[in-house]
Motif scaffolding. Sequence first.
Motif, short mmCIF file in Angstrom:
data_model
loop_
_atom_site.label_atom_id
_atom_site.label_comp_id
_atom_site.label_asym_id
_atom_site.label_seq_id
_atom_site.Cartn_x
_atom_site.Cartn_y
_atom_site.Cartn_z
N ASP A 195 -7.30 -3.75 3.02
CA ASP A 195 -7.36 -2.81 4.13
C ASP A 195 -7.83 -3.50 5.41
O ASP A 195 -8.08 -2.86 6.42
N TRP A 217 -4.66 6.07 0.68
CA TRP A 217 -3.86 4.87 0.57
C TRP A 217 -4.36 4.02 -0.60
O TRP A 217 -5.56 3.83 -0.75
N MET A 276 0.86 -1.18 0.00
CA MET A 276 0.00 0.00 0.00
C MET A 276 0.90 1.23 0.00
O MET A 276 1.93 1.25 0.69
N TRP A 297 0.98 5.74 -0.28
CA TRP A 297 0.20 6.97 -0.11
C TRP A 297 0.24 7.77 -1.40
O TRP A 297 1.30 8.18 -1.86
#
Length: 298
Positions: A119, A31, A21, A23
């Motif tokens: 997530d 994300w 992941m 940014w």
Amino acid sequence: PIVPVAVSKNLETGEEELVVMHWRRGDPGKWVTLRMDARILASRNHLAALAAHGLEVNLQNAGDLSLYLSGVFRVNSHLLPLTYSTSRMGLQEVDGKWLCLLGDRCVSAAGVAVAGRSDAGAGTLAGSLSFKATGAGETALTEVFSTRGTIDGQRELMALVAGFPKARVIMNAALAASVVTIARRPGFVLDVFAANGSSKSTLTRLSASMFGRADDSGGHVGQEIPWSSTLPSMELRGGMLSGLPMYIDDSKHLAGHGGGEKASSMVYTVGGGAKLRAEMGGTGTRSKKVMQTVAIST
């Protein structure tokens, strides 16, 4: 920042992907999950190409990124959850347990979960299953399947057709697709022959509704594929299914040139007599598949 999330193993090829992941800057930033073939770390050019996915990488820093990711995954390999990917919809055996992938949902004995959610917590992510398209058009087909039905609705449907033998045969043949897959037995083709206006297409679409969208009404892709399709496209459709039925409509199209050969080839392939053609993917030759389905033809 780039954070390792998991290692994903493809059930068909055994190849591994690294799941990270990162940014993505913006207003607001967010994300973003990115999957990359493990072999990509050996190529600066391939790593730099990930800039198209929003990763802040270029030819100058790709080498450093390769060393960083390789080291992080190597040191933390025992901590990262192992997830799985597949190029098939339907039943898959993972670590001795059967999972069923329908669209973006994964059905297991524990219930229904969003397939391949990166997530989620590590405990939830471990052992999860997600779909990985290996060719054009495959992603659109995943939208055909859904888990919106209920077991009570299924019982009502079966009770509704209980007094109609032809309908029961079609329903049971559709459900048999899962049985032949779990039992690791060859599939078969059920041809529903009846005069026009006898509701045979309606019955097959009622059967298909157990798994998702039946036909292509409304401009959307459906489970049905016409006999007028090319043999490779029909094999591709069947090869994407595991424990789910395949619906082939309008056998009148077989009356043309080569129709008999096409029908014979499909019956032979669905019955496990031949492996599907190997196809080229982004990282090499795709492994040959054996169909794991029951085909219902009208």
